[in-house]
Design a protein around this motif. Structure first.
Motif, PDB file in Angstrom:
ATOM      1  N   ALA A   1      95.261  32.687 -36.356  1.00 35.21           N
ATOM      2  CA  ALA A   1      95.257  31.928 -35.106  1.00 35.21           C
ATOM      3  C   ALA A   1      94.572  30.571 -35.214  1.00 35.21           C
ATOM      4  O   ALA A   1      94.385  29.895 -34.201  1.00 35.21           O
ATOM      5  N   SER A   2      94.219  30.150 -36.402  1.00 37.87           N
ATOM      6  CA  SER A   2      93.469  28.901 -36.534  1.00 37.87           C
ATOM      7  C   SER A   2      94.343  27.659 -36.434  1.00 37.87           C
ATOM      8  O   SER A   2      93.828  26.562 -36.232  1.00 37.87           O
ATOM      9  N   SER A   3      95.653  27.815 -36.586  1.00 39.44           N
ATOM     10  CA  SER A   3      96.535  26.639 -36.558  1.00 39.44           C
ATOM     11  C   SER A   3      97.960  27.064 -36.263  1.00 39.44           C
ATOM     12  O   SER A   3      98.270  28.263 -36.186  1.00 39.44           O
ATOM     13  N   GLY A   4      98.834  26.070 -36.098  1.00 42.61           N
ATOM     14  CA  GLY A   4     100.266  26.311 -36.012  1.00 42.61           C
ATOM     15  C   GLY A   4     100.686  27.305 -34.960  1.00 42.61           C
ATOM     16  O   GLY A   4     100.214  27.290 -33.814  1.00 42.61           O
ATOM     17  N   LEU A   5     101.591  28.217 -35.352  1.00 44.27           N
ATOM     18  CA  LEU A   5     102.147  29.186 -34.415  1.00 44.27           C
ATOM     19  C   LEU A   5     101.082  30.113 -33.852  1.00 44.27           C
ATOM     20  O   LEU A   5     101.117  30.448 -32.667  1.00 44.27           O
ATOM     21  N   GLY A   6     100.136  30.531 -34.676  1.00 40.32           N
ATOM     22  CA  GLY A   6      99.097  31.430 -34.199  1.00 40.32           C
ATOM     23  C   GLY A   6      98.274  30.823 -33.082  1.00 40.32           C
ATOM     24  O   GLY A   6      98.019  31.465 -32.062  1.00 40.32           O
ATOM     25  N   LYS A   7      97.877  29.579 -33.263  1.00 40.32           N
ATOM     26  CA  LYS A   7      97.084  28.909 -32.230  1.00 40.32           C
ATOM     27  C   LYS A   7      97.911  28.659 -30.978  1.00 40.32           C
ATOM     28  O   LYS A   7      97.433  28.855 -29.843  1.00 40.32           O
ATOM     29  N   ALA A   8      99.166  28.224 -31.146  1.00 34.39           N
ATOM     30  CA  ALA A   8     100.037  27.971 -29.994  1.00 34.39           C
ATOM     31  C   ALA A   8     100.270  29.259 -29.205  1.00 34.39           C
ATOM     32  O   ALA A   8     100.302  29.249 -27.963  1.00 34.39           O
ATOM     33  N   THR A   9     100.420  30.372 -29.920  1.00 37.86           N
ATOM     34  CA  THR A   9     100.623  31.661 -29.256  1.00 37.86           C
ATOM     35  C   THR A   9      99.377  32.080 -28.494  1.00 37.86           C
ATOM     36  O   THR A   9      99.457  32.583 -27.375  1.00 37.86           O
ATOM     37  N   ALA A  10      98.219  31.868 -29.085  1.00 36.86           N
ATOM     38  CA  ALA A  10      96.967  32.199 -28.404  1.00 36.86           C
ATOM     39  C   ALA A  10      96.832  31.411 -27.107  1.00 36.86           C
ATOM     40  O   ALA A  10      96.479  31.967 -26.053  1.00 36.86           O
ATOM     41  N   ARG A  11      97.128  30.117 -27.173  1.00 37.81           N
ATOM     42  CA  ARG A  11      97.045  29.286 -25.960  1.00 37.81           C
ATOM     43  C   ARG A  11      98.013  29.773 -24.889  1.00 37.81           C
ATOM     44  O   ARG A  11      97.661  29.861 -23.706  1.00 37.81           O
ATOM     45  N   LEU A  12      99.250  30.071 -25.294  1.00 41.04           N
ATOM     46  CA  LEU A  12     100.267  30.461 -24.324  1.00 41.04           C
ATOM     47  C   LEU A  12      99.915  31.776 -23.644  1.00 41.04           C
ATOM     48  O   LEU A  12      99.968  31.884 -22.407  1.00 41.04           O
ATOM     49  N   PHE A  13      99.546  32.777 -24.419  1.00 36.85           N
ATOM     50  CA  PHE A  13      99.227  34.069 -23.817  1.00 36.85           C
ATOM     51  C   PHE A  13      98.008  33.972 -22.902  1.00 36.85           C
ATOM     52  O   PHE A  13      97.976  34.599 -21.836  1.00 36.85           O
ATOM     53  N   ALA A  14      97.015  33.196 -23.314  1.00 39.05           N
ATOM     54  CA  ALA A  14      95.835  33.017 -22.462  1.00 39.05           C
ATOM     55  C   ALA A  14      96.223  32.355 -21.144  1.00 39.05           C
ATOM     56  O   ALA A  14      95.715  32.724 -20.075  1.00 39.05           O
ATOM     57  N   SER A  15      97.131  31.394 -21.199  1.00 43.17           N
ATOM     58  CA  SER A  15      97.563  30.693 -19.978  1.00 43.17           C
ATOM     59  C   SER A  15      98.352  31.608 -19.060  1.00 43.17           C
ATOM     60  O   SER A  15      98.452  31.350 -17.849  1.00 43.17           O
ATOM     61  N   LYS A  16      98.917  32.686 -19.622  1.00 41.64           N
ATOM     62  CA  LYS A  16      99.692  33.651 -18.834  1.00 41.64           C
ATOM     63  C   LYS A  16      98.818  34.786 -18.309  1.00 41.64           C
ATOM     64  O   LYS A  16      99.317  35.744 -17.720  1.00 41.64           O
ATOM     65  N   GLY A  17      97.520  34.675 -18.514  1.00 37.74           N
ATOM     66  CA  GLY A  17      96.605  35.673 -17.980  1.00 37.74           C
ATOM     67  C   GLY A  17      96.303  36.832 -18.911  1.00 37.74           C
ATOM     68  O   GLY A  17      95.675  37.805 -18.493  1.00 37.74           O
TER      69      GLY A  17
ATOM     70  N   PRO B   1      86.049  31.191 -38.327  1.00 36.03           N
ATOM     71  CA  PRO B   1      85.854  30.926 -36.896  1.00 36.03           C
ATOM     72  C   PRO B   1      84.924  29.757 -36.602  1.00 36.03           C
ATOM     73  O   PRO B   1      85.059  29.105 -35.566  1.00 36.03           O
ATOM     74  N   LYS B   2      83.972  29.487 -37.503  1.00 28.48           N
ATOM     75  CA  LYS B   2      83.013  28.407 -37.261  1.00 28.48           C
ATOM     76  C   LYS B   2      83.686  27.044 -37.218  1.00 28.48           C
ATOM     77  O   LYS B   2      83.142  26.092 -36.643  1.00 28.48           O
ATOM     78  N   LYS B   3      84.882  26.934 -37.810  1.00 29.86           N
ATOM     79  CA  LYS B   3      85.603  25.660 -37.809  1.00 29.86           C
ATOM     80  C   LYS B   3      86.457  25.461 -36.559  1.00 29.86           C
ATOM     81  O   LYS B   3      86.983  24.370 -36.336  1.00 29.86           O
ATOM     82  N   GLU B   4      86.599  26.506 -35.759  1.00 33.31           N
ATOM     83  CA  GLU B   4      87.455  26.413 -34.573  1.00 33.31           C
ATOM     84  C   GLU B   4      86.766  25.633 -33.456  1.00 33.31           C
ATOM     85  O   GLU B   4      85.622  25.907 -33.102  1.00 33.31           O
ATOM     86  N   THR B   5      87.465  24.654 -32.896  1.00 30.50           N
ATOM     87  CA  THR B   5      86.874  23.807 -31.852  1.00 30.50           C
ATOM     88  C   THR B   5      87.679  23.792 -30.554  1.00 30.50           C
ATOM     89  O   THR B   5      87.237  23.209 -29.575  1.00 30.50           O
ATOM     90  N   GLU B   6      88.848  24.444 -30.552  1.00 29.06           N
ATOM     91  CA  GLU B   6      89.692  24.423 -29.354  1.00 29.06           C
ATOM     92  C   GLU B   6      89.739  25.771 -28.647  1.00 29.06           C
ATOM     93  O   GLU B   6      89.413  25.863 -27.452  1.00 29.06           O
ATOM     94  N   LEU B   7      90.124  26.809 -29.345  1.00 32.33           N
ATOM     95  CA  LEU B   7      90.334  28.103 -28.703  1.00 32.33           C
ATOM     96  C   LEU B   7      89.051  28.676 -28.115  1.00 32.33           C
ATOM     97  O   LEU B   7      89.091  29.374 -27.094  1.00 32.33           O
ATOM     98  N   ASN B   8      87.918  28.376 -28.747  1.00 26.29           N
ATOM     99  CA  ASN B   8      86.657  28.934 -28.249  1.00 26.29           C
ATOM    100  C   ASN B   8      86.203  28.312 -26.935  1.00 26.29           C
ATOM    101  O   ASN B   8      85.229  28.747 -26.337  1.00 26.29           O
ATOM    102  N   SER B   9      86.936  27.301 -26.469  1.00 24.52           N
ATOM    103  CA  SER B   9      86.591  26.686 -25.180  1.00 24.52           C
ATOM    104  C   SER B   9      87.517  27.162 -24.063  1.00 24.52           C
ATOM    105  O   SER B   9      87.355  26.752 -22.909  1.00 24.52           O
ATOM    106  N   LEU B  10      88.477  28.030 -24.391  1.00 23.94           N
ATOM    107  CA  LEU B  10      89.457  28.479 -23.407  1.00 23.94           C
ATOM    108  C   LEU B  10      89.094  29.850 -22.855  1.00 23.94           C
ATOM    109  O   LEU B  10      88.529  30.695 -23.553  1.00 23.94           O
ATOM    110  N   ASP B  11      89.426  30.061 -21.583  1.00 24.22           N
ATOM    111  CA  ASP B  11      89.165  31.351 -20.949  1.00 24.22           C
ATOM    112  C   ASP B  11      90.060  32.432 -21.547  1.00 24.22           C
ATOM    113  O   ASP B  11      91.179  32.161 -21.998  1.00 24.22           O
ATOM    114  N   ASN B  12      89.569  33.649 -21.525  1.00 20.58           N
ATOM    115  CA  ASN B  12      90.327  34.841 -21.931  1.00 20.58           C
ATOM    116  C   ASN B  12      90.532  34.960 -23.442  1.00 20.58           C
ATOM    117  O   ASN B  12      91.283  35.821 -23.890  1.00 20.58           O
ATOM    118  N   ILE B  13      89.900  34.089 -24.232  1.00 23.64           N
ATOM    119  CA  ILE B  13      90.087  34.150 -25.676  1.00 23.64           C
ATOM    120  C   ILE B  13      88.799  34.562 -26.375  1.00 23.64           C
ATOM    121  O   ILE B  13      87.744  33.967 -26.161  1.00 23.64           O
TER     122      ILE B  13
END
Length: 270
Positions: free
Chosen positions: A9-25, A35-47
């Motif tokens: 889930a750190s890039s590409g399809l995995g990250k896009a899928t994580a964002r989409l599912f989180a946005s769908k609740g 995980p220490k390099k991740e700067t986007e997903l850790n700021s989103l709700d439900n992830i």
């Protein structure tokens, strides 16, 4: 709230899928090697972000235990993987072993560890990222194709034994995805005996006439989401206009004529 467990889930399809599912609740358990390099997903709700190296059995077990402690898992998305291209003679033993360890054994081991959890919950869904390269074959990708065809066959066989427990399994087969696959996620081997033809093959990725045209990660993630919620008894989902066109062409002309068309120079036009 349903939960999806995603590898790679750190890039590409995995990250896009994580964002989409989180946005769908959905609750999203996004796993990655660093995980220490991740700067986007850790700021989103439900992830929830967990460390996972799919080539390490201890890491798989630790991530699975942590994920289950968060709550029931409804969907497993085996997405971690990478490409290996070049002639077979160019590959080192380490390259071949690592490709299978990631693209095949990683999928199988993650599924095996989490499968008792799905059985206990009397249902669930397993999604596996394969590739159009799991349904057709192109030059200079023999080991990559071997891994993706392996997961296609494994998934089909697994569908029978999972059905008795109310668990479904599906494959997502993208064509080209506009990510860093050609740099960060691609391993290359070269050999003097094949250099001229191999260079033409690499150049074909930037050719407007190539059947491999790149879709956005978000558009492929939508196919993943649709497969997760449509409740269909369907094993394979093609993703991207190039994947659909390529596979339909193979079906139309037949496997042997499709293969011969590549031999005659589909990717090697001057």
């Amino acid at each position: 709230m349903k939960t999806i467990f995603i590898t790679g889930a750190s890039s590409g399809l995995g990250k896009a899928t994580a964002r989409l599912f989180a946005s769908k609740g959905w609750k999203v358990i996004a796993t990655m090697r660093n995980p220490k390099k991740e700067t986007e997903l850790n700021s989103l709700d439900n992830i929830h972000i967990l460390e996972l190296d799919v080539t390490n059995e201890a890491s798989i077990q630790k991530a699975a235990d942590a994920a289950i402690s968060i709550g029931p898992i409804n969907v497993i998305f085996n997405n971690a993987g990478y490409g290996l291209t070049g002639p077979l003679e160019a590959y080192t033993e380490e390259q071949i072993t690592r490709q299978f360890a990631t693209n095949v054994l990683g999928v199988i081991r993650v599924t095996k560890v989490l499968l008792p959890h799905l059985r206990q919950n009397k249902g669930g869904l397993i999604l596996n990222t394969t590739s159009i390269g799991g349904l057709v074959a192109f030059p200079f990708s023999s080991i990559y194709h071997a891994t993706k065809w392996a997961i296609e066959g494994w998934s089909e066989s697994m569908s029978f034994e999972l059905a008795m427990h109310g668990i479904k399994i599906k494959t997502i087969s993208p064509g080209g995805i506009a990510t860093d696959f050609m740099s960060r996620s691609l391993d290359i081997g070269n050999h003097d005996a094949y250099t001229s033809l191999f260079n033409k093959w690499l150049a074909s990725f930037n050719n407007a006439d190539s059947p491999l045209q790149f879709s956005s990660p978000d558009s492929i993630a939508q196919v993943v989401y649709d497969a997760a919620i449509d409740d269909k008894d369907q094993l394979r989902y093609l993703a991207g206009t190039d994947a659909i066109a390529t596979y339909n062409n193979r079906l139309k002309v037949g496997a042997e004529d499709f293969r011969r068309s590549i031999t005659k120079g589909l990717f090697y036009k001057d």
